[in-house]
Scaffold this motif. Sequence first.
Motif, PDB file in Angstrom:
ATOM      1  N   PRO A  47       0.830  -1.211   0.000  1.00 19.95           N
ATOM      2  CA  PRO A  47       0.000   0.000   0.000  1.00 19.95           C
ATOM      3  C   PRO A  47       0.857   1.250   0.000  1.00 19.95           C
ATOM      4  O   PRO A  47       1.956   1.276   0.553  1.00 19.95           O
ATOM      5  CB  PRO A  47      -0.808  -0.135   1.296  1.00 19.95           C
ATOM      6  CG  PRO A  47       0.048  -0.983   2.183  1.00 19.95           C
ATOM      7  CD  PRO A  47       0.755  -1.947   1.269  1.00 19.95           C
ATOM      8  N   ALA A  48       0.370   2.267  -0.632  1.00 24.12           N
ATOM      9  CA  ALA A  48       1.078   3.549  -0.671  1.00 24.12           C
ATOM     10  C   ALA A  48       1.078   4.174   0.716  1.00 24.12           C
ATOM     11  O   ALA A  48       0.116   4.043   1.474  1.00 24.12           O
ATOM     12  CB  ALA A  48       0.396   4.492  -1.671  1.00 24.12           C
ATOM     13  N   PRO A  49       2.212   4.817   1.108  1.00 30.11           N
ATOM     14  CA  PRO A  49       2.248   5.432   2.447  1.00 30.11           C
ATOM     15  C   PRO A  49       1.216   6.536   2.575  1.00 30.11           C
ATOM     16  O   PRO A  49       1.080   7.399   1.714  1.00 30.11           O
ATOM     17  CB  PRO A  49       3.681   5.982   2.529  1.00 30.11           C
ATOM     18  CG  PRO A  49       4.119   6.135   1.113  1.00 30.11           C
ATOM     19  CD  PRO A  49       3.427   5.050   0.343  1.00 30.11           C
ATOM     20  N   THR A  50       0.494   6.482   3.654  1.00 27.97           N
ATOM     21  CA  THR A  50      -0.547   7.473   3.908  1.00 27.97           C
ATOM     22  C   THR A  50      -0.001   8.583   4.801  1.00 27.97           C
ATOM     23  O   THR A  50       1.112   8.515   5.327  1.00 27.97           O
ATOM     24  CB  THR A  50      -1.751   6.806   4.576  1.00 27.97           C
ATOM     25  OG1 THR A  50      -1.327   6.226   5.817  1.00 27.97           O
ATOM     26  CG2 THR A  50      -2.314   5.706   3.682  1.00 27.97           C
ATOM     27  N   ALA A  51      -0.817   9.622   4.973  1.00 30.34           N
ATOM     28  CA  ALA A  51      -0.408  10.743   5.815  1.00 30.34           C
ATOM     29  C   ALA A  51      -0.268  10.313   7.273  1.00 30.34           C
ATOM     30  O   ALA A  51       0.598  10.796   8.002  1.00 30.34           O
ATOM     31  CB  ALA A  51      -1.420  11.875   5.694  1.00 30.34           C
ATOM     32  N   ALA A  52      -1.123   9.356   7.704  1.00 26.40           N
ATOM     33  CA  ALA A  52      -1.030   8.876   9.088  1.00 26.40           C
ATOM     34  C   ALA A  52       0.263   8.120   9.313  1.00 26.40           C
ATOM     35  O   ALA A  52       0.923   8.264  10.356  1.00 26.40           O
ATOM     36  CB  ALA A  52      -2.233   7.984   9.410  1.00 26.40           C
TER      37      ALA A  52
ATOM     38  N   ALA B  16       3.052   8.535   7.633  1.00 26.43           N
ATOM     39  CA  ALA B  16       4.146   9.506   7.630  1.00 26.43           C
ATOM     40  C   ALA B  16       4.218  10.268   8.950  1.00 26.43           C
ATOM     41  O   ALA B  16       5.298  10.641   9.412  1.00 26.43           O
ATOM     42  CB  ALA B  16       3.978  10.484   6.470  1.00 26.43           C
ATOM     43  N   ALA B  17       3.055  10.503   9.565  1.00 23.92           N
ATOM     44  CA  ALA B  17       3.045  11.223  10.837  1.00 23.92           C
ATOM     45  C   ALA B  17       3.624  10.383  11.968  1.00 23.92           C
ATOM     46  O   ALA B  17       4.106  10.918  12.963  1.00 23.92           O
ATOM     47  CB  ALA B  17       1.625  11.659  11.191  1.00 23.92           C
ATOM     48  N   GLU B  18       3.568   9.049  11.840  1.00 28.42           N
ATOM     49  CA  GLU B  18       4.087   8.169  12.879  1.00 28.42           C
ATOM     50  C   GLU B  18       5.605   8.051  12.832  1.00 28.42           C
ATOM     51  O   GLU B  18       6.200   7.476  13.737  1.00 28.42           O
ATOM     52  CB  GLU B  18       3.454   6.784  12.742  1.00 28.42           C
ATOM     53  CG  GLU B  18       1.961   6.777  13.032  1.00 28.42           C
ATOM     54  CD  GLU B  18       1.361   5.400  12.842  1.00 28.42           C
ATOM     55  OE1 GLU B  18       2.121   4.495  12.433  1.00 28.42           O
ATOM     56  OE2 GLU B  18       0.166   5.230  13.101  1.00 28.42           O
ATOM     57  N   ARG B  19       6.235   8.514  11.776  1.00 29.22           N
ATOM     58  CA  ARG B  19       7.694   8.430  11.700  1.00 29.22           C
ATOM     59  C   ARG B  19       8.325   9.307  12.778  1.00 29.22           C
ATOM     60  O   ARG B  19       7.814  10.376  13.097  1.00 29.22           O
ATOM     61  CB  ARG B  19       8.171   8.879  10.322  1.00 29.22           C
ATOM     62  CG  ARG B  19       7.716   7.944   9.196  1.00 29.22           C
ATOM     63  CD  ARG B  19       8.202   8.476   7.852  1.00 29.22           C
ATOM     64  NE  ARG B  19       7.755   7.622   6.766  1.00 29.22           N
ATOM     65  CZ  ARG B  19       7.980   7.886   5.485  1.00 29.22           C
ATOM     66  NH1 ARG B  19       8.647   8.995   5.139  1.00 29.22           N
ATOM     67  NH2 ARG B  19       7.546   7.057   4.558  1.00 29.22           N
TER      68      ARG B  19
END
Length: 269
Positions: free
Chosen positions: A86-91, A93-96
Amino acid sequence: MQNLRDKLLKAGLVSEDQAKKAETSAPAPRRPPPVQPQRAEGGPQRRDERPPRRDDRPPRREDRPPRRDDERPPRRDASRPPQGRPAPTAAAAAERPIPKLPPMPGSKAYQRIESKKQAELDKALRELVQGAQVPSETGETTFYFMTRKGKLRRMELSPSQAKQLEDGVLAVVERPEPAQIEHSLVPAATAEQMFALSKKSVRFLNRKESPIGFMSDEDVKTQQAAEAAGTAPEIPDEPEAGEEAAEGAASPAEESPEAGNGPSEPQAQ
């Protein structure tokens, strides 16, 4: 076999020559095949009992027919995510984890870091002074210099050491101590090393091209009058280790060089 031959001769069915020929041409008795030992079930297979290999291996690369262009798999677009992922979602990316930022100026963490840096700098400067400091020779010549806070200080030196200061052979530098800042005489080469670490640690060095802390007689008189009247401006500076204690412990005689008692002179180590 012998009885049958004799019976045939007696009966006249065969002659003596025929009987001899039959004996010489009789085939040798067949030997029974050797009995193979039975292999235990599940035991290792003997080399001669292995089944013949089947030549069903895939052909080597050089034996394969060339692939046509229409049979080649399509190239994957680098901008698209691979299939099945799956393509990385905004959520996501926020968990990084967010990279740790340096502390803000004025915060306690920033003050601790700056205090540690200042302590390391003071230690390096103190070691330089202690390794090359020249014992002061008390004499009748008064030598004035300015502290980093803009205060006039003086040393009572011998004429020879005062001449060495004027010629740029010696220099007046700070010696940071745990409780206060003292001043010492060091060779010009040591003062240059300290100047590279901290410009304000060198209080006087009469270099030919760019002297440090040089004051004329008129400058000294003007500074003395301003300090006596309480109008001498104080140069702001970031406090260093022991600096506030050194300035706060200044005696009235130190504040007014005219009183005749200067600050503590550098002592030999």
